[in-house]
Motif scaffolding. Sequence first.
Motif: not given
Length: 114
Positions: A19-25
């Motif tokens: 499971r890949l995650s991409c956290a953005t800001s």
Amino acid sequence: QVQLVESGGGLVQTGGSLRLSCATSGIVFSIYAMGWYRQAPGKQRELVATITIGGTTNYADSVKGRFTISRDNAKNTVYLQMNSLKPEDTAVYYCNAVRNRDYWGRGTQVTVFS
């Protein structure tokens, strides 16, 4: 400053899952269409999956039925659930955010061995 940070890559056996995650800001996440792309050695970057601001999804034929893209607007994060992985899924996976312009993460390596 806009940041997209991928995580969750790794080494997995054929048939396994990641499971890949991409956290953005730095962006108003909820108004950006999001996507996952991948680039294998010696090949061009290709689309894996996208999700619109309304939640409509689109997949490359090669991953349909195995991968699922989703987004959590409360967490400013997009996910890619990858099941039934194959060696040909081996690549660096990149997160993309697009509205008037697009932003990219630095990628996370996924390696599938048989």
